[in-house]
Design a protein around this motif. Structure first.
Motif, mmCIF file in Angstrom:
data_model
loop_
_atom_site.group_PDB
_atom_site.id
_atom_site.type_symbol
_atom_site.label_atom_id
_atom_site.label_comp_id
_atom_site.label_asym_id
_atom_site.label_seq_id
_atom_site.Cartn_x
_atom_site.Cartn_y
_atom_site.Cartn_z
ATOM 1 N N ALA A 125 0.813 -1.220 0.000
ATOM 2 C CA ALA A 125 0.000 0.000 0.000
ATOM 3 C C ALA A 125 0.844 1.266 0.000
ATOM 4 N N LEU A 126 1.957 1.241 0.722
ATOM 5 C CA LEU A 126 2.695 2.499 0.949
ATOM 6 C C LEU A 126 4.156 2.449 0.497
ATOM 7 N N GLY A 127 4.576 1.318 -0.017
ATOM 8 C CA GLY A 127 5.962 1.193 -0.467
ATOM 9 C C GLY A 127 6.858 0.581 0.606
ATOM 10 N N ALA A 128 7.957 0.004 0.145
ATOM 11 C CA ALA A 128 8.841 -0.746 1.044
ATOM 12 C C ALA A 128 9.476 0.144 2.105
ATOM 13 N N GLU A 129 9.796 1.362 1.704
ATOM 14 C CA GLU A 129 10.485 2.262 2.645
ATOM 15 C C GLU A 129 9.580 2.614 3.835
ATOM 16 N N ARG A 130 8.346 2.982 3.510
ATOM 17 C CA ARG A 130 7.405 3.328 4.589
ATOM 18 C C ARG A 130 7.104 2.098 5.447
ATOM 19 N N ALA A 131 6.984 0.938 4.813
ATOM 20 C CA ALA A 131 6.696 -0.296 5.560
ATOM 21 C C ALA A 131 7.824 -0.594 6.545
ATOM 22 N N ALA A 132 9.056 -0.336 6.106
ATOM 23 C CA ALA A 132 10.210 -0.634 6.970
ATOM 24 C C ALA A 132 10.256 0.290 8.175
ATOM 25 N N SER A 133 9.678 1.484 8.041
ATOM 26 C CA SER A 133 9.746 2.432 9.159
ATOM 27 C C SER A 133 8.477 2.422 10.023
ATOM 28 N N THR A 134 7.449 1.689 9.601
ATOM 29 C CA THR A 134 6.184 1.674 10.349
ATOM 30 C C THR A 134 6.266 0.717 11.535
ATOM 31 N N ARG A 135 5.886 1.220 12.696
ATOM 32 C CA ARG A 135 5.918 0.349 13.869
ATOM 33 C C ARG A 135 4.677 -0.548 13.921
ATOM 34 N N ILE A 136 4.899 -1.808 14.205
ATOM 35 C CA ILE A 136 3.794 -2.754 14.355
ATOM 36 C C ILE A 136 3.867 -3.325 15.770
ATOM 37 N N LEU A 137 2.831 -2.991 16.571
ATOM 38 C CA LEU A 137 2.792 -3.441 17.966
ATOM 39 C C LEU A 137 2.052 -4.766 18.045
#
Ligand code: PGA
Length: 252
Positions: free
Chosen positions: A197-209
């Motif tokens: 949805a948002l690209g690999a870069e954003r996915a890598a920086s998104t926190r998943i709790l």
């Protein structure tokens, strides 16, 4: 590098006096720690009390839900504008109890997410499968739809503050926890969906709790996993010592 985040979801517990008793005991332990982001999410009636208590500390305060309009004839609701005005920084969106008892849907979560980002509130978007869905092998399908619809029409740059919480519904308040393997698999899957949805870069920086019966004794094993960036804690966050122990063990 994703900074770990530990959020307390107090649900419909604690009067302002009880919230003050909690912050009196809790804040001295965490006020200056900078290893993790710590967020308390009290009920609306204790929001002001907790915000005032946490002022000048590293601890942030959020709401457990909100409406997506700025204002209007929506009896009983609270808007992002109002949350910002009282000093809230975070908001939990789409918690499974909101979905189950208050008719929240992936579509309303999407509208709320857009409103939170537009108002610079840090959204914690909850996703997770029911027990029957896991048992019938539908977990990934459910998570895919929840993430896909929540992120529809959201710009990768605007989504920088986004936090996702994976909360298997069968693990919430039940004492059952996803095994580290189950959680690792779901988090990896969610990160891949965020990337679509948002690209690999954003996915890598998104926190998943991770959320669902997190306790002091399982926090370390869960938070040590590569794709787990902290916890959304219900029951065990009501006690200052137990929430503090979760933060300490989860950061170890
Ligand atoms: P629990 O709740 O820690 O009591 O399982 C988690 C949540 O609902 O966010």
């Amino acid at each position: 590098m994703r900074k770990k985040l530990f959020a307390a979801n107090w649900k419909m517990f604690k009067t302002p006096a009880e919230a003050t008793a909690f912050t009196d005991s809790f804040l001295p332990h965490v006020a200056n720690q900078s290893k993790a982001e710590v967020v308390l999410c009290p009920s609306m009636t204790s929001l002001g009390t907790v915000i005032a208590a946490a002022k000048g500390t590293q601890v942030k305060v959020g709401a457990q839900t909100m409406d997506y309009h700025d204002n209007g004839a929506f009896t009983g609701e609270t808007s992002p504008l109002m949350l910002k005005a009282v000093g809230a920084t975070h908001v939990i969106l789409g918690h499974s109890e909101r979905r189950q008892y208050f008719n929240e849907t992936d579509t309303s979560v999407n509208l709320k997410l857009k409103a939170a980002l537009a108002h610079s509130l840090i959204p914690i978007v909850c996703v997770g499968e029911h027990r029957e869905e896991r048992e019938s092998g539908q977990t990934n399908e459910v998570l895919k739809l929840q993430v896909e619809i929540a992120l529809e029409g959201i710009d990768a740059a605007a989504a920088a503050p986004l936090v996702i919480a994976y909360e298997p519904v069968w693990a919430i308040g039940t004492g059952l926890t996803a095994t580290p393997e189950m959680a690792a698999e779901a988090h990896k899957f969610i990160r891949a969906e965020i990337a679509k949805a948002l690209g690999a870069e954003r996915a890598a920086s998104t926190r998943i709790l991770y959320g669902g019966s997190v306790k002091p004794d399982n926090a370390a094993a869960l938070c040590a996993l590569e794709d787990i960036d902290g916890a959304l804690v219900g029951g065990a966050s009501l006690d200052p010592k137990s929430f503090h122990d979760i933060i300490r063990n989860g950061c170890a």
